[in-house]
Write a protein that holds these residues in place. Structure first.
Motif, PDB file in Angstrom:
ATOM      1  N   UNK A  92       0.860  -1.182   0.000  1.00  0.00           N
ATOM      2  CA  UNK A  92       0.000   0.000   0.000  1.00  0.00           C
ATOM      3  C   UNK A  92       0.899   1.235   0.000  1.00  0.00           C
ATOM      4  N   UNK A  99      -4.306   6.526   1.137  1.00  0.00           N
ATOM      5  CA  UNK A  99      -3.874   5.485   0.210  1.00  0.00           C
ATOM      6  C   UNK A  99      -3.984   5.977  -1.231  1.00  0.00           C
TER       7      UNK A  99
ATOM      8  N   UNK B  80      -9.935   0.736   0.930  1.00  0.00           N
ATOM      9  CA  UNK B  80      -8.666   1.439   1.134  1.00  0.00           C
ATOM     10  C   UNK B  80      -8.760   2.886   0.670  1.00  0.00           C
ATOM     11  N   UNK B  81      -9.614   3.112  -0.311  1.00  0.00           N
ATOM     12  CA  UNK B  81      -9.769   4.476  -0.835  1.00  0.00           C
ATOM     13  C   UNK B  81     -11.159   4.631  -1.434  1.00  0.00           C
ATOM     14  N   UNK B  86     -15.743   6.199  -7.306  1.00  0.00           N
ATOM     15  CA  UNK B  86     -14.992   4.944  -7.394  1.00  0.00           C
ATOM     16  C   UNK B  86     -14.455   4.543  -6.026  1.00  0.00           C
ATOM     17  N   UNK B  88     -11.633   1.588  -4.000  1.00  0.00           N
ATOM     18  CA  UNK B  88     -10.620   0.528  -4.049  1.00  0.00           C
ATOM     19  C   UNK B  88     -10.674  -0.294  -2.768  1.00  0.00           C
ATOM     20  N   UNK B  90      -9.491  -3.757  -0.392  1.00  0.00           N
ATOM     21  CA  UNK B  90      -8.484  -4.772  -0.087  1.00  0.00           C
ATOM     22  C   UNK B  90      -9.170  -5.880   0.708  1.00  0.00           C
ATOM     23  N   UNK B 106     -11.991  -3.223  -7.457  1.00  0.00           N
ATOM     24  CA  UNK B 106     -12.297  -1.836  -7.809  1.00  0.00           C
ATOM     25  C   UNK B 106     -13.768  -1.760  -8.207  1.00  0.00           C
TER      26      UNK B 106
END
Lengths: 269, 269
Positions: A92, A99, B80-81, B86, B88, B90, B106
């Motif tokens: 990461x 991130x 994570x984001x 959008x 992301x 993990x 994603x």
């Protein structure tokens, strides 16, 4: 020290908590933020430099969660699973505590087995007979590569015409030449300009979301490839509501398929 | 409740700490551990069911870190984001406190744009004219799919002959039929038997290490595809010292390319 811009760009220093510290490189600047290929190479390098790494990279997936800001970043790297001869990594990358990239990497100690390139390198003019573009790149990172286009150079006119296909083929290597390794091969896997620009002759805003690289070569084979050219081919298979894919291959001059690589890319219309 | 084996297999219950609890399914058993496609679908489902999920899956990479043991698992899922449209993710799946799978996903809110299938569906006999195999599968999960092979069925003899190519084409859908969704499409992306078995006519031990799925369809399009057949094609591009790749496409009967997918697979010689 090679003093090569690529080595400077992917350089990392160990942080106090096991993380790695790096920075974006003006030499590889893109229109907004850095060239994705160099960011992917930096992420891989954080695994390559890890003291617990087992074997060589076989597979890498990098997800670009946000455009990197020019400046420093931190890479957190963790072996999620270590088997007898294989290892799974989670990476990461953060800027200002946010991130900006996630990645997974698979490394392995390979054994010699029966091997074969099934996807043969297409016939093409040799590099020496393939001309260089007449103009320098509009973005800085483009000047870090020697690209000799065999097919599918930038459209002659940005007239929005649907060309019906998106393939590009070129000979490529670092400029100035630099002996090939896993990090540079990762960056080279992202060297293609956006397939939708080629297909539709329209330079719409784009951004790679996720990129996967499969390595079909070991360090010795990369070393043997040295500063030779790679034959690189990329094509989209589908464009759908804001995202297109790209499938690509990179062979060395001996016709060995070194990498197969894929990405999914955002596009705006 | 559909009562379909697939829905039972991917079912998850919320854990106390935000994780998800699931279990391997005997209905999708492979030679060792479960069918990788069902494990990938379970990992995706942990994201799909997450209350903070934004949009639909566009890209998924699953890394198989170890063979799953028959029994329960825990899926840890983290955004994570999160950007405006959008996200992301993990994912990490654990058994007995050990990581057995890592994944990144994603998701995105898509906008309607110009779209095109560039990789056209190959001409083939229609499903009704494509016979079913005469024998049931040797592994249980094979019986969860209706597979009508157009080309590249299992070798007629395991004689170790190099067939020089590894392509398989088939019509496929869940058995019994089940309306298509992102989870089942993920599992279907892993439906191909190992390319090295096809190429070399030798059933060597194999194991998928990493698999990436790019979705080129939204939920409405999958719903419209319903219980129809998918045309599925897979081929290796390179075999090198213990690992080969597979690149594959899945179209619906209307010729829309729903998925492009790739994997890297360990093989023993």
């Amino acid at each position: 020290m090679s003093g090569h811009a690529f080595d400077e760009a992917i350089a990392l220093t160990p942080g106090s908590d096991g993380s790695w510290l790096g920075a974006t490189s003006p030499a590889y600047a893109n229109m907004v933020g850095p060239f994705g290929g160099i960011t992917a190479a930096q992420a891989l390098n954080a695994v390559l430099r890890h003291p617990q790494r087992l074997g060589e990279p076989v597979s890498l997936t990098v997800n670009f969660a946000a455009a990197l800001a020019d400046g420093p970043f931190t890479a957190q790297v963790r072996p999620a699973r270590t088997n007898r001869s294989t290892q799974h990594w989670v990476v990461e990358v953060l800027q200002q505590g946010q991130t900006v990239l996630t990645a997974t990497v698979f490394t392995a100690l390979r054994r010699q087995t029966w091997s074969a390139t099934e996807q043969a390198m297409p016939a093409a003019t040799v590099p020496a007979d393939t001309p260089l573009p007449a103009h320098a790149g509009r973005v800085e990172w483009f000047n870090r590569y020697e690209m000799r286009f065999v097919e599918g150079y930038f459209p002659a006119a940005w007239d929005g015409q649907d060309h019906g296909m998106s393939r590009t083929r070129l000979w490529v290597r670092d400029a100035p030449p630099r002996p090939l390794d896993f990090a540079s091969l990762t960056a080279l896997s992202d060297v293609f300009y956006p397939r939708i620009w080629r297909r539709r002759a329209s330079p719409v805003p784009i951004g790679t979301v996720s990129m996967t690289v499969y390595f079909h070569a070991g360090a010795a084979q990369l070393q043997a490839t040295g500063t030779g050219y790679l034959f690189a081919q990329a094509q989209a298979q589908a464009f759908h509501n804001g995202y297109f894919d790209q499938t690509a291959q990179l062979w060395n001059e001996a016709g060995e398929l070194l990498v197969t690589t894929h990405q999914i890319v955002y596009y705006k219309e």
